[in-house]
Each structure stands twice: as C-alpha cells, then as structure tokens.
Design an enzyme around this catalytic site. Structure first.
Site, mmCIF file in Angstrom:
data_model
loop_
_atom_site.group_PDB
_atom_site.id
_atom_site.type_symbol
_atom_site.label_atom_id
_atom_site.label_comp_id
_atom_site.label_asym_id
_atom_site.label_seq_id
_atom_site.Cartn_x
_atom_site.Cartn_y
_atom_site.Cartn_z
ATOM 1 N N HIS A 1 43.630 38.787 46.565
ATOM 2 C CA HIS A 1 44.991 39.201 46.887
ATOM 3 C C HIS A 1 45.005 40.602 47.508
ATOM 4 O O HIS A 1 45.722 41.484 47.048
ATOM 5 C CB HIS A 1 45.868 39.209 45.627
ATOM 6 C CG HIS A 1 45.964 37.903 44.923
ATOM 7 N ND1 HIS A 1 46.271 37.792 43.577
ATOM 8 C CD2 HIS A 1 45.797 36.629 45.373
ATOM 9 C CE1 HIS A 1 46.287 36.514 43.229
ATOM 10 N NE2 HIS A 1 46.003 35.790 44.304
ATOM 11 N N PRO A 2 44.232 40.861 48.567
ATOM 12 C CA PRO A 2 44.207 42.211 49.139
ATOM 13 C C PRO A 2 45.551 42.583 49.756
ATOM 14 O O PRO A 2 46.237 41.744 50.343
ATOM 15 C CB PRO A 2 43.095 42.133 50.187
ATOM 16 C CG PRO A 2 43.035 40.693 50.569
ATOM 17 C CD PRO A 2 43.358 39.933 49.314
#
Length: 534
Positions: A470-471
């Site tokens: 989930h950058p």
C-alpha cells in the site's frame, strides 16, 4: 505530432477513473498511456487468480526494495500492477475507504476540500453497492461493491471471538463505525474482479475522444519554460513526443510518479545533480514521505471443516474450478480476506492504528516464485499498523528511465511501530484463543507458541514481516517544505502538470488503499474540469 487535450500517464486505479471522467466531456480529447499490456486474461478476471499474478512477468513491475538494515538487510519483493487497471488488476480486491479522520487530517494540513464530508460524495459516486444506498453507500456508480459470495463459518466465529475480546461489531466497515470488526466488501461483480479498468474504461471503449495506448513507456514530461506541454514516450522501440494542449496528469502510482518527476528535472536538487539531470524545479519532497503498511501474519492449523484449503488444493481444486467456470461462484470467487478488525494498540491513540485481517485459508510462497495453497487445513490472520511513524523514500538508481527506482521504506525504524505491531500479534492470539474460533484451532503454526517474548516476536517480524503493498505519500499535497502538489493536485512551481494517485496522500489511509486511490481520481477529475485551462 499528435496532440491531445489531456495526457494521463498510467492506467491504474486513479488513471482509469480520470480517463472516464475527463472523456465524459465530448469536446475533450483524452489519451491514456500505459507501460504494460492489456490485461484481458482469465486469471485477472478470476478473483482467486491473484496468486497467479503476484510474480507475473508481464502484468507486474516486480520491484524489490533496497536492503533494509532493520529487517536483517533483506530486500523485500514489492509487486505493482503493470497493465490496464494497474494494481487494481492484480490486488486482493478489498474495498476499505479508511477512517473519516484520515481525511480530516489531510484537511487540517491546509488541504481544503479533502475532509471526510468533502470526499464522501466521491466515494458514493464511485459505487454500485449491492447492499443499496444509504448515508454512506452509493448506487449507480461504475464500480460494483459486493459481499463475499461465501461467508465461511470460521469467519463468523472469528467475528464472534473478536466481539468477546471487546471489539465492537459493525455491519459496514465503510459506514458510521470504522473501529470495529466485520465482513469486508470487495470490488467483485458477478464473481469476477471489477478493476478500475473493467469498471470505468471498458464500458466506454467506443468513445471517439478517448485513446488508449498500451506498451508505451513514458521517459519524461516535456516543458516549454515552466509549462508542461507533453510527454516523451518509447513505443515499439521508437522514441517520440506527444503534445498535451491542456494538461499532463501523472497517475503512475506512489513509486513511479515521483520517479517520472525526477527524470523530468523536478525533485530534490541534490538527487538530480547526483544523476546529472537538469534541474527544472527544486522540489525537496518528491519521493520523500514514502509510507506503506508493514504486515505480519500468523497461521493456525485447524480442523478440516474450519478451512477451505482442501477445496482449492489437490484433486478437489479441479471440481472447484469447474464450479467457478459454470457459475462464477464458490471459493474461486472470493477476495483475499473475509474479515477485518480495526483496533487501538494503546488507549492514547485517537482512533484505531491497527488493522487485523482474517481469511479461512492459507498459502505459501515457493522458491520457484509460485504461490500454492497449503495442503492441510489452516486459517490465517495478519496485522499491520495503518498509521506508521516511520517514512521512507523513492530515489533514483540511474538517469536511465528504464531502470527501476530505489525503494527504501524504512520498515520497523521507529519504536512506536515496533511496539504497536507486537501488540497486534498478541491481539491476534487473544482472539484466536477465544470462543468460538478457539474450538476450531489445533495449534499455532507461525509465529509459533515458542515465540512469546517481545524480543522473540520482533525477531520473527524482522525475518518474516512483509509489505501489505500500500505505498503512498511520495508526492504529498500540502503547504510545508516537503509538499509536492497543492490541494488542487497541481505540481508546485509548474503549470499544466498534476499528480493524481496515491502519492498525493499526506498520510496513508487506515486500510487498503485501492478505494481511496480511485476516490482521488474522481475528485481530481472534477478539479481538472473545473480549472479547465485554455
């Protein structure tokens, strides 16, 4: 030379939304560029096919982080979608928006229009929720949101056990109460993955004002002075320039958008000089503020009926496959997790800082790169800190645009993250030892009952912790010295250039990031149309 009004770089979660909304205006000529191929493949459409896509050579960028000292100098694999739909074509299809205070925090930083009450209408506009419309849910939107087609008995028991441990129950994790436990909804339509591409773009492919190009690698943004006027691409081995009459919009994601800005001369001056890149605008925040959810899992051997491993492994998986092909139902029509619980790691937290997810099956990563369902009955629970204290950076390895960026997430570099994650493992154990789920458990497989002290749990996290993929945050909006875009998502110091994707989040949301990324696309499209430059 080809000219379009709007050029969108990246056909991912936000880019596909932009392509739909900008081309709703017939006078707008819109070009959507994607480095990867078309993604019309069986395993893309099949929800359980996500395991087949995890190391896919064509539909995945297959990134690795830099060695991380806090994690025994491990390089961590970091998959990112490469193809129409981007990561929404390879992810677990979990639809969680985040906590209302995530967005109120964004607004508190001076980003007007980004509070919860501001963004809720965009979430609702996105959705066609099978539960119907209410104060929080939407119907009639492009994206189908559905409940798991099979709600496994173990999932019900996990929820009941969590409630017995003091976690309130909610019918809707995207509704009024976020800090609770309940079933997850997914972007799945009639048993098939409903990616940003299939939801937003596929239904409008016949529009004459929308062009979609796959296999187009964008090298840099072209400028005239401080105005973006196009992009330089490589297509079929040939380099050429395409002009943008109105705006260039970067929607390449939290890893690739900052890389493309830096390759275009926009970023920290020291970083650009290091690679002999002409400095167009010194923006120190480009690539900084990298945030991701560090993930640790636990698994438990169970009684046979407590897991669906045996349904999707061995000879029985053939029957399950036939069932899916004929009905689009069954275990192959499920997303990655069934249940989520949001809890606080300590009372002083303003709202839940941990997400615990449960699934009534387990799988293993093989050295060959394949993912296989475990042959014996087991269930899994995982935890990650939704508001990490540590931040990292995306930097350049080279001025060659074909080289991947250097990714340094700095997991477990802050004591608050370590303490919260240790609490999370202990919370999983508390839930799994409570009835009624406890009656299904035979033994804890990992971390294992011998991993009891804080030091032992930390040792396990250092060796086996991973990214939840989930950058976010690497081109954050705001007004501080590290802000890259303003609240209209315009790149500071430049004209006709915006970033519209997860990289603009000042702080990552509490939960999976696909839904808020699509919301950013919805709101970003409205801003672009409202601002319509000549």
């Amino acid at each position: 030379m080809e000219t379009f009004d709007y050029i969108i770089v990246g056909a991912g979660s936000a880019g596909c939304v932009l392509a739909r909304r900008l081309s709703d205006t017939a006078a707008n000529r819109v070009l959507l560029l994607e480095a990867g191929p078309r993604s019309n493949k069986f395993w893309v459409h099949t929800p359980a096919g996500m395991g087949k896509l995890f190391f896919h050579k064509e539909l995945n960028w297959n990134y690795f982080t830099e060695p991380m000292p806090a994690l025994r100098s491990r390089k961590m694999y970091w998959p990112r979608g490469k193809g129409l739909g981007g990561s929404s074509s390879i992810n677990g299809m979990v639809y969680i928006r985040g906590h209302r205070d995530d967005f109120n925090y964004w607004k508190s930083l001076g980003n007007s229009g980004w509070g919860y009450d501001d963004v809720l209408p965009y979430f609702k506009r996105m959705e066609h929720n099978e539960r119907g419309e209410d104060q929080y849910r939407g119907v009639g939107g492009p994206l189908c949101i559905t409940d798991p087609v099979v709600k496994h008995p173990s999932s019900h028991d996990f929820i009941a056990a969590a409630v017995s441990c003091g976690i309130p129950y909610t019918e809707d994790l995207n509704g009024e109460v976020h800090d609770a436990v309940g079933f997850i909804q997914h972007n799945i339509r009639a048993g098939r993955r409903h990616s940003a591409y299939t939801a937003y773009v596929e239904p409008i492919l016949m529009r004459e004002n929308l062009s979609i190009r796959t296999g187009c690698f964008v090298e840099r943004v072209e400028f005239r002075g401080h105005e973006a006027v196009g992009v330089v691409i490589i297509e079929n081995g040939h380099r050429r320039t395409i002009r943008a009459a109105r705006e260039v919009i970067l929607s390449a994601g939290a890893l690739n958008s900052p890389q493309l800005l830096m390759l275009s001369g926009i970023g920290p001056a020291t970083e650009l000089r290091r690679h002999q890149i002409h400095i167009r605008v010194d923006l120190p925040g480009v690539g900084q503020n990298l945030q991701d959810h560090f993930y640790v899992h636990a698994s438990y051997a169970t009684t046979r009926r407590s897991s669906y491993n045996n349904h999707i492994s061995g000879i029985r998986k053939l029957w399950e496959g036939a069932r899916y092909l004929t009905t689009h139902k069954g275990y192959l029509a499920l997303g990655s997790s069934q249940v989520a619980a949001f809890v606080k790691s300590k009372p002083s937290e303003p709202y839940a800082d941990l997400q615990i997810s449960f699934r009534p099956m387990t799988f293993s990563y093989l050295e060959s790169g394949r993912i296989e369902v475990d042959p014996t009955p087991a269930v899994a629970a995982s935890v990650y800190r939704v508001r990490p204290s540590a931040t990292g950076a995306v930097t350049l390895k080279s001025s060659d645009p074909t080289h991947p960026p250097a990714l340094t997430p700095n997991f477990l570099n802050h004591p608050d993250d370590i303490g919260a994650m240790i609490f999370g493992i202990r919370k999983i154990r508390q839930i799994m030892s409570a009835q009624p789920i406890a009656s299904r458990i035979i033994s804890e497989k990992v971390p294992g009952p011998t991993m009891e002290s804080d030091d032992q749990i930390l040792d396990y996290m250092e060796q086996h912790g991973n990214s939840a993929f989930h950058p976010a945050g690497t081109c954050k909006m705001g007004h501080d010295p590290l802000a890259v875009v303003d609240s209209r998502l315009k790149v500071r110091g430049l004209a006709r250039l915006r970033v519209v994707d997860a990289s603009v989040m000042p702080r990552v949301t509490a939960g999976n990031t696909n839904a808020p990324s699509m919301m950013i696309g919805e709101k970003g499209a409205d801003m672009i149309l409202e601002d319509a430059v000549p």
